[in-house]
Design a protein around this motif. Structure first.
Motif, PDB file in Angstrom:
ATOM      1  N   GLU A  47     -27.160   1.228  29.757  1.00 22.01           N
ATOM      2  CA  GLU A  47     -26.655   1.202  28.243  1.00 22.01           C
ATOM      3  C   GLU A  47     -26.423   2.634  27.604  1.00 22.01           C
ATOM      4  O   GLU A  47     -25.798   2.872  27.163  1.00 22.01           O
ATOM      5  CB  GLU A  47     -27.330   0.312  27.344  1.00 22.01           C
ATOM      6  N   ARG A  50     -23.476   5.053  28.228  1.00 21.34           N
ATOM      7  CA  ARG A  50     -22.303   4.531  27.750  1.00 21.34           C
ATOM      8  C   ARG A  50     -21.620   5.171  26.208  1.00 21.34           C
ATOM      9  O   ARG A  50     -22.510   5.670  25.542  1.00 21.34           O
ATOM     10  CB  ARG A  50     -22.032   3.361  27.452  1.00 21.34           C
ATOM     11  N   GLN A  51     -20.593   5.103  26.132  1.00 24.50           N
ATOM     12  CA  GLN A  51     -19.913   5.920  24.852  1.00 24.50           C
ATOM     13  C   GLN A  51     -19.803   4.810  23.908  1.00 24.50           C
ATOM     14  O   GLN A  51     -20.076   3.696  24.311  1.00 24.50           O
ATOM     15  CB  GLN A  51     -18.798   6.776  25.007  1.00 24.50           C
ATOM     16  N   GLN A  52     -19.210   4.626  22.527  1.00 28.05           N
ATOM     17  CA  GLN A  52     -18.952   4.016  21.758  1.00 28.05           C
ATOM     18  C   GLN A  52     -18.268   2.517  22.056  1.00 28.05           C
ATOM     19  O   GLN A  52     -18.270   1.507  21.501  1.00 28.05           O
ATOM     20  CB  GLN A  52     -18.790   4.350  20.285  1.00 28.05           C
ATOM     21  N   HIS A  53     -17.115   2.833  23.042  1.00 23.55           N
ATOM     22  CA  HIS A  53     -16.459   1.804  23.433  1.00 23.55           C
ATOM     23  C   HIS A  53     -16.926   1.058  24.429  1.00 23.55           C
ATOM     24  O   HIS A  53     -16.534   0.078  25.193  1.00 23.55           O
ATOM     25  CB  HIS A  53     -14.949   2.230  23.856  1.00 23.55           C
ATOM     26  N   GLY A  54     -18.106   1.175  25.145  1.00 19.44           N
ATOM     27  CA  GLY A  54     -18.972   0.617  26.244  1.00 19.44           C
ATOM     28  C   GLY A  54     -18.588   1.191  27.568  1.00 19.44           C
ATOM     29  O   GLY A  54     -18.962   0.702  28.586  1.00 19.44           O
ATOM     30  N   PHE A  55     -17.815   2.236  27.639  1.00 17.88           N
ATOM     31  CA  PHE A  55     -17.202   2.931  28.729  1.00 17.88           C
ATOM     32  C   PHE A  55     -18.499   4.051  29.261  1.00 17.88           C
ATOM     33  O   PHE A  55     -19.131   4.342  28.429  1.00 17.88           O
ATOM     34  CB  PHE A  55     -16.106   3.530  28.927  1.00 17.88           C
ATOM     35  N   HIS A  57     -19.680   7.314  29.562  1.00 13.69           N
ATOM     36  CA  HIS A  57     -19.367   8.633  28.869  1.00 13.69           C
ATOM     37  C   HIS A  57     -18.828   9.568  29.780  1.00 13.69           C
ATOM     38  O   HIS A  57     -19.470   9.741  30.800  1.00 13.69           O
ATOM     39  CB  HIS A  57     -20.698   9.126  28.080  1.00 13.69           C
ATOM     40  N   PRO A  93     -11.088   3.969  32.409  1.00 11.76           N
ATOM     41  CA  PRO A  93     -12.204   3.791  31.834  1.00 11.76           C
ATOM     42  C   PRO A  93     -13.529   3.478  32.947  1.00 11.76           C
ATOM     43  O   PRO A  93     -13.011   2.625  33.948  1.00 11.76           O
ATOM     44  CB  PRO A  93     -12.166   2.730  30.763  1.00 11.76           C
ATOM     45  N   VAL A  95     -16.070   1.291  34.036  1.00 10.21           N
ATOM     46  CA  VAL A  95     -17.135   0.349  33.723  1.00 10.21           C
ATOM     47  C   VAL A  95     -17.616  -0.375  34.971  1.00 10.21           C
ATOM     48  O   VAL A  95     -16.929  -0.313  36.204  1.00 10.21           O
ATOM     49  CB  VAL A  95     -16.318  -0.847  33.034  1.00 10.21           C
TER      50      VAL A  95
END
Length: 143
Positions: A47, A50-55, A57, A93, A95
């Motif tokens: 966690e 990750r950046q703010q969109h969940g991907f 960074h 992205p 993920v």
């Protein structure tokens, strides 16, 4: 791929070098392959990465590319190497559960090597997805 001999460097030594980097320890990075013109670096996607969109960074992807490119070059130039520069192209992205940076030497001379790296994510089923590509130039620090 064009690479000189690995200068008696091996996976165990590469792991020691990586472990000597405090930032790599912070990220939990590990070298899973090293030698014959290539290197693979992996890290678990947490966690905190990750950046703010969940991907994952982009800075984490850049870190992984930089280190993998440089370790790959070390197989051709010897252990004392420094990144001269690299570029990275994000293609989708990132993920998944694991980030994999697979680098290889494209060309090596006496003092520098050109390397490329594929950055992939691994999902829970074990499928890999390409998320970025990078290319760099690495210099021998002792020459």
């Amino acid at each position: 791929m064009t690479a000189a001999p690995s200068h008696d460097l091996d996976l165990a030594l590469a792991r020691k070098v990586l472990d000597a980097q405090p930032f790599s320890r912070l990220l939990g990075a590990r070298i899973t392959a090293f030698g014959e013109g290539g290197a693979t670096l992996e890290l678990d996607i947490r966690e905190e990465l990750r950046q703010q969109h969940g991907f994952v960074h982009g800075g984490v992807l850049s870190y992984a590319a930089d280190n993998a490119l440089t370790f790959a070059a070390g197989t051709a130039l010897g252990g004392a190497v420094l990144t001269a520069g690299f570029s990275i192209q994000y293609v989708r992205p990132a993920v998944g559960v694991t980030l994999i940076a697979r680098a290889e030497v494209v060309h090596a001379g006496r003092r520098q090597a050109v390397t490329r790296c594929d950055l992939l994510t691994l999902n829970t089923e074990g499928a890999e997805t390409l998320c970025a590509v990078a290319q760099g130039t690495v210099l021998a620090a002792n020459g």
